[in-house]
Scaffold this motif. Structure first.
Motif, PDB file in Angstrom:
ATOM      1  N   ILE A 257      20.160  30.273  42.326  1.00  0.00           N
ATOM      2  CA  ILE A 257      21.144  30.622  41.278  1.00  0.00           C
ATOM      3  C   ILE A 257      20.470  30.830  39.913  1.00  0.00           C
ATOM      4  N   ARG A 258      19.625  29.871  39.513  1.00  0.00           N
ATOM      5  CA  ARG A 258      18.992  29.973  38.187  1.00  0.00           C
ATOM      6  C   ARG A 258      17.911  31.045  38.117  1.00  0.00           C
ATOM      7  N   LYS A 259      17.581  31.626  39.252  1.00  0.00           N
ATOM      8  CA  LYS A 259      16.575  32.697  39.232  1.00  0.00           C
ATOM      9  C   LYS A 259      17.211  34.056  38.891  1.00  0.00           C
ATOM     10  N   THR A 260      18.539  34.107  38.927  1.00  0.00           N
ATOM     11  CA  THR A 260      19.208  35.361  38.541  1.00  0.00           C
ATOM     12  C   THR A 260      19.674  35.233  37.095  1.00  0.00           C
ATOM     13  N   GLU A 261      19.708  36.350  36.416  1.00  0.00           N
ATOM     14  CA  GLU A 261      20.067  36.337  34.990  1.00  0.00           C
ATOM     15  C   GLU A 261      21.491  35.821  34.786  1.00  0.00           C
ATOM     16  N   ASN A 262      22.418  36.350  35.605  1.00  0.00           N
ATOM     17  CA  ASN A 262      23.822  35.938  35.468  1.00  0.00           C
ATOM     18  C   ASN A 262      24.009  34.474  35.858  1.00  0.00           C
ATOM     19  N   GLY A 263      23.313  34.067  36.915  1.00  0.00           N
ATOM     20  CA  GLY A 263      23.418  32.683  37.375  1.00  0.00           C
ATOM     21  C   GLY A 263      22.934  31.720  36.317  1.00  0.00           C
ATOM     22  N   LEU A 264      21.769  32.015  35.729  1.00  0.00           N
ATOM     23  CA  LEU A 264      21.189  31.146  34.701  1.00  0.00           C
ATOM     24  C   LEU A 264      22.099  31.070  33.475  1.00  0.00           C
ATOM     25  N   SER A 265      22.626  32.229  33.087  1.00  0.00           N
ATOM     26  CA  SER A 265      23.526  32.279  31.936  1.00  0.00           C
ATOM     27  C   SER A 265      24.765  31.409  32.187  1.00  0.00           C
ATOM     28  N   ASN A 266      25.308  31.520  33.409  1.00  0.00           N
ATOM     29  CA  ASN A 266      26.483  30.697  33.751  1.00  0.00           C
ATOM     30  C   ASN A 266      26.136  29.205  33.755  1.00  0.00           C
ATOM     31  N   CYS A 267      24.910  28.883  34.209  1.00  0.00           N
ATOM     32  CA  CYS A 267      24.476  27.471  34.224  1.00  0.00           C
ATOM     33  C   CYS A 267      24.434  26.915  32.803  1.00  0.00           C
ATOM     34  N   PHE A 268      23.859  27.693  31.884  1.00  0.00           N
ATOM     35  CA  PHE A 268      23.765  27.233  30.488  1.00  0.00           C
ATOM     36  C   PHE A 268      25.170  27.032  29.896  1.00  0.00           C
ATOM     37  N   LYS A 269      26.051  27.979  30.195  1.00  0.00           N
ATOM     38  CA  LYS A 269      27.438  27.868  29.671  1.00  0.00           C
ATOM     39  C   LYS A 269      28.101  26.611  30.230  1.00  0.00           C
ATOM     40  N   SER A 270      27.894  26.403  31.521  1.00  0.00           N
ATOM     41  CA  SER A 270      28.501  25.233  32.175  1.00  0.00           C
ATOM     42  C   SER A 270      27.938  23.943  31.596  1.00  0.00           C
ATOM     43  N   ASP A 271      26.613  23.906  31.397  1.00  0.00           N
ATOM     44  CA  ASP A 271      25.972  22.704  30.836  1.00  0.00           C
ATOM     45  C   ASP A 271      26.492  22.414  29.428  1.00  0.00           C
ATOM     46  N   ALA A 272      26.690  23.488  28.661  1.00  0.00           N
ATOM     47  CA  ALA A 272      27.215  23.319  27.294  1.00  0.00           C
ATOM     48  C   ALA A 272      28.641  22.762  27.348  1.00  0.00           C
ATOM     49  N   MET A 273      29.425  23.229  28.301  1.00  0.00           N
ATOM     50  CA  MET A 273      30.821  22.821  28.414  1.00  0.00           C
ATOM     51  C   MET A 273      30.942  21.380  28.950  1.00  0.00           C
ATOM     52  N   ILE A 274      30.199  21.093  30.008  1.00  0.00           N
ATOM     53  CA  ILE A 274      30.326  19.770  30.643  1.00  0.00           C
ATOM     54  C   ILE A 274      29.670  18.671  29.793  1.00  0.00           C
ATOM     55  N   GLY A 275      28.685  19.044  29.002  1.00  0.00           N
ATOM     56  CA  GLY A 275      28.009  18.038  28.174  1.00  0.00           C
ATOM     57  C   GLY A 275      28.656  17.848  26.812  1.00  0.00           C
ATOM     58  N   ARG A 276      29.768  18.512  26.561  1.00  0.00           N
ATOM     59  CA  ARG A 276      30.388  18.407  25.223  1.00  0.00           C
ATOM     60  C   ARG A 276      30.802  16.956  24.947  1.00  0.00           C
ATOM     61  N   PHE A 277      30.842  16.652  23.662  1.00  0.00           N
ATOM     62  CA  PHE A 277      31.106  15.270  23.243  1.00  0.00           C
ATOM     63  C   PHE A 277      32.527  14.857  23.608  1.00  0.00           C
ATOM     64  N   ASN A 278      32.615  13.795  24.374  1.00  0.00           N
ATOM     65  CA  ASN A 278      33.918  13.253  24.737  1.00  0.00           C
ATOM     66  C   ASN A 278      33.831  11.729  24.667  1.00  0.00           C
ATOM     67  N   PRO A 279      34.337  11.137  23.584  1.00  0.00           N
ATOM     68  CA  PRO A 279      34.168   9.687  23.406  1.00  0.00           C
ATOM     69  C   PRO A 279      34.885   8.850  24.447  1.00  0.00           C
ATOM     70  N   ALA A 280      35.831   9.456  25.164  1.00  0.00           N
ATOM     71  CA  ALA A 280      36.628   8.671  26.110  1.00  0.00           C
ATOM     72  C   ALA A 280      35.913   8.405  27.423  1.00  0.00           C
ATOM     73  N   GLY A 281      34.873   9.185  27.733  1.00  0.00           N
ATOM     74  CA  GLY A 281      34.198   8.986  29.011  1.00  0.00           C
ATOM     75  C   GLY A 281      33.455  10.223  29.451  1.00  0.00           C
ATOM     76  N   PRO A 282      32.812  10.159  30.624  1.00  0.00           N
ATOM     77  CA  PRO A 282      32.049  11.323  31.079  1.00  0.00           C
ATOM     78  C   PRO A 282      32.971  12.470  31.498  1.00  0.00           C
ATOM     79  N   THR A 283      32.480  13.681  31.331  1.00  0.00           N
ATOM     80  CA  THR A 283      33.222  14.841  31.831  1.00  0.00           C
ATOM     81  C   THR A 283      32.745  15.102  33.253  1.00  0.00           C
ATOM     82  N   ILE A 284      33.676  15.107  34.186  1.00  0.00           N
ATOM     83  CA  ILE A 284      33.320  15.331  35.593  1.00  0.00           C
ATOM     84  C   ILE A 284      34.105  16.539  36.086  1.00  0.00           C
ATOM     85  N   GLN A 285      33.395  17.559  36.502  1.00  0.00           N
ATOM     86  CA  GLN A 285      34.090  18.758  36.992  1.00  0.00           C
ATOM     87  C   GLN A 285      33.116  19.634  37.788  1.00  0.00           C
TER      88      GLN A 285
END
Lengths: 145, 175
Positions: free
Chosen positions: B98-126
């Motif tokens: 997945i990360r070897k393709t341009e679109n796949g890598l781009s989607n991974c970065f977007k997902s990492d940015a979204m899932i790692g966003r600050f949430n004081p209530a607990g971990p984001t799991i999705q």
């Protein structure tokens, strides 16, 4: 692709949630450590800056005092120890600043006999907290004319 | 007359109460931190980056051992999803396909940015917004300012299927 998908580890939702909670705790600990590190760094910078400012100010005051023809000194009470005596002390009293700094009792040995009672009385008042604007007495000078 | 609770119902209730207690404690801790960041704000936080605050080699070691001990993949990224650390325990599907393709890598970065966003209530799991595997993330903050994301995941359960994965492979242009 299918082979790679099959290699992906399978995990129950409960187990993954537990690991995610552990991750959250670790991330919070890192956040706390980072915050404390930055606050300490800021505090150290502030202290260094304050010390530098203090040293500069001290230097300016010292230069100002050393340029005066009048003698200036700072004395701690009740021990009467001189903490600072300006260079002009040599010309005014006949004893250089080093002599004053090394011998807190110097004043009592060079005061003119006519002023010994006056000196004792004023010293007692000074120790009890009464500080007057000026004191006037005669000293015995050492230099030869 | 109300029916008497069964043993299983009581056990379930105890579990719920324990979870409520845990959630309450987490919210309380998050509030405490918020108060701290508001009452003692950082004076100059404009240029603070994760690499300035931590020894990256030590963090890499913690991340590697964490991944090895728990069996999940792990990475720490900037808030935009670009990596700070070297990935630990990444599966072949994500790393080599997945990360070897341009679109796949781009989607991974977007997902990492979204899932790692600050949430004081607990971990984001999705599910990952790229390959769809389970991911979780927690934000790393400094005085309330979000500076990095810590992500784990790349595990599957019954939610993912070979058909879905094949469809995604076609979508990102991977064979």
């Amino acid at each position: 692709m299918i082979e790679a998908f099959r290699e992906v580890p399978a995990m129950s939702c409960e187990q993954f949630t537990r690991i995610a909670n552990l991750l959250f705790t670790l991330a919070n600990q890192l956040s706390t450590a980072a915050y404390q590190n930055v606050q300490q760094a800021c505090l150290i910078t502030e202290i260094k800056q304050a010390e530098k400012t203090l040293q500069e100010r001290d230097k300016k005051h010292r230069e100002l005092l050393e340029g005066l023809n009048d003698a200036a000194y700072r004395m701690s009470l009740p021990d009467g120890k001189y903490e600072y005596v300006s260079q002009a002390a040599k010309n005014v009293f006949g004893y250089d600043s080093k002599s004053w700094l090394n011998n807190p009792q110097l004043i009592s040995t060079i005061i003119h006999p006519d002023f010994i009672d006056y000196f004792k009385q004023k010293w007692a008042e000074l120790i009890s907290g009464s500080v007057f604007k000026s004191y006037e007495y005669t000293l015995i000078q050492t230099w030869k004319t | 007359m109300s029916a008497k609770s069964t043993y299983e119902e009581l056990e379930q209730r105890i579990k719920e109460l324990k979870k409520e207690k845990s959630d309450f404690k987490r919210s309380r801790d998050a509030l405490k931190k918020r108060i701290l960041s508001l009452t003692h704000p950082l004076k100059d936080d404009g240029n603070i980056v994760f690499e300035d605050l931590f020894n990256i080699n030590d963090i890499q070691c913690i991340q590697d051992e964490f991944a090895k001990a728990t069996g999940v993949a792990s990475i720490i990224t900037n808030i935009d999803g670009t990596p700070i650390t070297t990935p630990s325990n990444f599966c072949r599907l994500c790393k080599d396909i997945i990360r070897k393709t341009e679109n796949g890598l781009s989607n991974c970065f977007k997902s990492d940015a979204m899932i790692g966003r600050f949430n004081p209530a607990g971990p984001t799991i999705q599910p990952c917004m790229s390959g769809g595997l389970w991911d979780a993330g927690a934000g790393i903050t400094i005085g309330g300012k979000h500076i990095a994301n810590w992500l784990i995941g790349q595990v599957r359960d019954e939610l993912q299927s070979e058909d879905k994965m094949m469809a995604y492979a076609r979508e990102i242009g991977s064979d």
